[in-house]
Design a protein around this motif. Sequence first.
Motif, short mmCIF file in Angstrom:
data_model
loop_
_atom_site.label_atom_id
_atom_site.label_comp_id
_atom_site.label_asym_id
_atom_site.label_seq_id
_atom_site.Cartn_x
_atom_site.Cartn_y
_atom_site.Cartn_z
N UNK A 271 0.97 -1.06 0.17
CA UNK A 271 -0.05 0.01 0.06
C UNK A 271 0.71 1.32 -0.01
N UNK A 272 0.29 2.42 -0.30
CA UNK A 272 0.71 3.69 -0.19
C UNK A 272 -0.27 4.45 0.51
N UNK A 273 0.20 4.82 1.63
CA UNK A 273 -0.60 5.67 2.70
C UNK A 273 -0.12 7.33 2.82
N UNK A 274 -0.78 7.86 2.41
CA UNK A 274 -0.65 9.42 2.59
C UNK A 274 -1.59 10.08 3.37
N UNK A 275 -2.69 9.56 3.87
CA UNK A 275 -3.74 10.18 4.58
C UNK A 275 -4.00 9.54 5.87
N UNK A 276 -4.92 9.91 6.56
CA UNK A 276 -5.39 9.38 7.90
C UNK A 276 -6.22 8.34 7.98
N UNK A 277 -5.84 7.15 8.42
CA UNK A 277 -6.58 5.88 8.62
C UNK A 277 -6.64 5.51 10.02
N UNK A 278 -7.99 5.25 10.44
CA UNK A 278 -8.37 4.83 11.90
C UNK A 278 -9.43 3.77 11.83
N UNK A 279 -9.30 2.85 12.66
CA UNK A 279 -10.04 1.80 12.82
C UNK A 279 -10.58 1.14 11.47
N UNK A 280 -9.51 0.91 10.77
CA UNK A 280 -10.09 0.62 9.49
C UNK A 280 -9.10 -0.59 8.94
N UNK A 281 -9.48 -1.66 7.94
CA UNK A 281 -8.95 -2.56 7.31
C UNK A 281 -8.56 -2.14 5.80
N UNK A 282 -7.24 -2.12 5.56
CA UNK A 282 -6.51 -1.97 4.06
C UNK A 282 -6.02 -3.06 3.63
N UNK A 283 -6.48 -3.59 2.50
CA UNK A 283 -6.09 -4.67 1.75
C UNK A 283 -4.86 -4.35 1.28
N UNK A 286 -3.45 -0.60 -1.97
CA UNK A 286 -4.24 0.06 -2.06
C UNK A 286 -3.54 1.46 -1.67
N UNK A 287 -4.16 2.45 -2.41
CA UNK A 287 -3.51 3.99 -2.37
C UNK A 287 -4.41 5.05 -1.80
N UNK A 288 -4.03 5.47 -0.76
CA UNK A 288 -4.91 6.38 -0.05
C UNK A 288 -4.21 8.06 0.09
N UNK A 289 -4.78 8.88 -0.84
CA UNK A 289 -4.22 10.00 -1.27
C UNK A 289 -4.07 10.91 -0.10
N UNK A 290 -3.26 12.38 -0.30
CA UNK A 290 -2.98 13.12 0.71
C UNK A 290 -4.37 13.75 1.31
N UNK A 291 -4.54 13.96 2.52
CA UNK A 291 -5.67 14.70 3.10
C UNK A 291 -6.99 13.80 3.37
N UNK A 292 -6.84 12.50 2.74
CA UNK A 292 -7.89 11.48 2.98
C UNK A 292 -8.01 11.12 4.32
N UNK A 293 -9.46 11.11 4.66
CA UNK A 293 -9.68 10.46 6.29
C UNK A 293 -10.40 9.33 5.97
#
Length: 350
Positions: A271-283, A286-293
């Motif tokens: 994965x590439x994580x650039x945002x905020x991830x909380x209480x979640x399941x990421x397979x 996955x790419x999560x962009x900047x500033x994403x919550x």
Amino acid sequence: MRKDEATVNHQSMLGVIDATTYIEPLQPLTMHRSVAAVPFAGRYRLIDFVLSSMVNSGIESVAIFPKYQYRSLMDHLGSGKNWDLNRKRDGLFFFPSPDLSIPNPHVGAFAHFEQHIDYFLRSRQKYAVICNSYTVCNIDYEAVLERHMANQCDITEVRHQGRSLEMFVLETSLLLDLIANHRRTGYHSIVDVVRDHRHSLKICDYEHNGYAAVIDSIENYFCHSMELLHQDVWRQLFVKSRPIYTKVKDEPPTKYTGKAVVKNSMIANGCIIEGHVENSIIFRSVKIGKGAVIKNSIIMQKSQIGEHCQLHCVIVDKDAKVENGVSLRGTEQQPFVVRKGTVQGELINR
């Protein structure tokens, strides 16, 4: 029974996984895949749990009976190599059903087994373990067989907190009799036999004391996925001595940028994580962009979440895309689902 006796008997078990069940409340996760192939826990499919339990219990011959949308299931399992079932003798077998008529609501359909009766006739195993494909647990079938034999049962049903897990142990010879006579007796499945008290068969219960979850609706899928974020649940399901196997993929470790924030979440590799991830399941991947919550959500393999997105109680299926600035909100009872391979581009609040 002594432990050495149970060890001798474990090779006498035949694994049968009934993957024919169609569960409408799991739509839209089952639009393009069977229930058995629904992704779960960051890197697994639902079938991985029952299949791994069988392998860890010494079962060397497993028959899978699929019916609907099973291409992805076959792609996932392949030759069975990742479960040590790519064998010259015994191993992993697929027996698809050509009958796509009215779905059978119960596990262990005798009419489907009858279409492939040669498999059962050729089997060397004295006992058979019949299971559905959508119960998540880590169970020792050797212990079930030991109890079954000690109590001289005809059929043993595995239960958890009073609920059937749709797992059954019986002698292969009895299974053959039930298949051969199902039209005369009116028993369409192993469940029909267990629920009928008019016969003389001895039906026993085996209580599974570990974690177990039946995934039979979107609400249950979401709820039980979130339970995995609790350490006590995770430790009951993922046991070092009884690992859960799955298809191996060679991917790099996940990359976290300087502004990434991750709290109480499961993050798979690639994965590439650039945002905020909380209480979640990421397979995986996955790419999560900047500033994403992303909060209280499930993001499946190869999905892309754009910059400055807001996701709460959302399930994003595989290969989907949420464009920049999109806000999606569901509830625990009714999570918002982004379907596989689709693009979510409108501002939606729910």
